[in-house]
Design a protein around this motif. Structure first.
Motif, PDB file in Angstrom:
ATOM      1  N   ASN A   1      -6.013  12.693   0.178  1.00  9.16           N
ATOM      2  CA  ASN A   1      -6.914  11.872   0.975  1.00  9.16           C
ATOM      3  C   ASN A   1      -6.157  11.217   2.132  1.00  9.16           C
ATOM      4  N   THR A   2      -4.982  10.681   1.870  1.00  7.71           N
ATOM      5  CA  THR A   2      -4.173  10.055   2.911  1.00  7.71           C
ATOM      6  C   THR A   2      -3.782  11.070   3.976  1.00  7.71           C
ATOM      7  N   ALA A   3      -3.335  12.243   3.546  1.00  4.43           N
ATOM      8  CA  ALA A   3      -2.936  13.277   4.506  1.00  4.43           C
ATOM      9  C   ALA A   3      -4.113  13.754   5.344  1.00  4.43           C
TER      10      ALA A   3
ATOM     11  N   VAL B   1       8.170   7.863   3.689  1.00  9.22           N
ATOM     12  CA  VAL B   1       7.726   8.125   2.320  1.00  9.22           C
ATOM     13  C   VAL B   1       6.576   7.187   1.975  1.00  9.22           C
ATOM     14  N   ILE B   2       5.498   7.762   1.475  1.00 16.86           N
ATOM     15  CA  ILE B   2       4.360   6.980   0.990  1.00 16.86           C
ATOM     16  C   ILE B   2       4.131   7.376  -0.464  1.00 16.86           C
ATOM     17  N   MET B   3       4.099   6.395  -1.338  1.00 19.06           N
ATOM     18  CA  MET B   3       3.837   6.648  -2.749  1.00 19.06           C
ATOM     19  C   MET B   3       2.328   6.565  -2.976  1.00 19.06           C
ATOM     20  N   THR B   4       1.788   7.495  -3.721  1.00 15.95           N
ATOM     21  CA  THR B   4       0.357   7.481  -4.024  1.00 15.95           C
ATOM     22  C   THR B   4       0.152   7.599  -5.525  1.00 15.95           C
ATOM     23  N   VAL B   5      -1.050   7.300  -5.943  1.00 13.88           N
ATOM     24  CA  VAL B   5      -1.401   7.431  -7.346  1.00 13.88           C
ATOM     25  C   VAL B   5      -2.066   8.797  -7.514  1.00 13.88           C
ATOM     26  N   GLY B   6      -1.263   9.804  -7.730  1.00 16.27           N
ATOM     27  CA  GLY B   6      -1.771  11.137  -7.987  1.00 16.27           C
ATOM     28  C   GLY B   6      -2.019  11.967  -6.740  1.00 16.27           C
TER      29      GLY B   6
ATOM     30  N   ASN C   1       0.803  -1.229   0.000  1.00 17.54           N
ATOM     31  CA  ASN C   1       0.000   0.000   0.000  1.00 17.54           C
ATOM     32  C   ASN C   1       0.832   1.273   0.000  1.00 17.54           C
ATOM     33  N   ALA C   2       1.963   1.276   0.677  1.00 19.81           N
ATOM     34  CA  ALA C   2       2.799   2.485   0.755  1.00 19.81           C
ATOM     35  C   ALA C   2       3.706   2.643  -0.455  1.00 19.81           C
TER      36      ALA C   2
ATOM     37  N   ARG D   1      10.523   3.803  -2.534  1.00 16.23           N
ATOM     38  CA  ARG D   1      10.446   4.673  -1.350  1.00 16.23           C
ATOM     39  C   ARG D   1      11.849   5.004  -0.832  1.00 16.23           C
ATOM     40  N   LYS D   2      12.742   4.025  -0.872  1.00 22.12           N
ATOM     41  CA  LYS D   2      14.119   4.257  -0.410  1.00 22.12           C
ATOM     42  C   LYS D   2      14.827   5.268  -1.309  1.00 22.12           C
TER      43      LYS D   2
END
Length: 96
Positions: free
Chosen positions: A59-61, A48-53, A21-22, A28-29
């Protein structure tokens, strides 16, 4: 089409599933290393969290920072696609 068949038949570990999910740990590294280099802040891949857009990141924040009933002021104009975020977060009665 032959390439798709070959890859499907290869059945390599991780080739038929969802990413964490992240985001992928190696990605991320790498992002954390670059942020650390560019800012001098001690970033690690765990930060670090990768998101799709943008909407996924927002939304996560918002879910991490807001409590039910918190007020958020958003200056306009706003990207219309971000308006959907309102439906993901409880609002105070009467808020627009």
């Amino acid at each position: 089409m032959a390439t798709f068949r070959r890859l499907a038949e290869l059945n390599a570990p991780g080739s038929h599933g969802y990413m964490p999910n992240a985001g992928f740990p190696a990605t991320r590294k790498t992002v954390a290393q670059r942020l650390r280099r560019d800012t001098g802040v001690e970033f690690t891949e765990n930060l670090v969290i990768m998101t799709v857009g943008c909407a996924g990141a927002m939304n996560t924040a918002l879910k991490a920072l807001l409590d039910p009933g918190d007020e958020v002021i958003v200056p306009g104009p706003i990207l219309p696609g971000l308006c959907i975020l309102r439906s993901h977060h409880p609002r105070t009665p009467g808020a627009r």
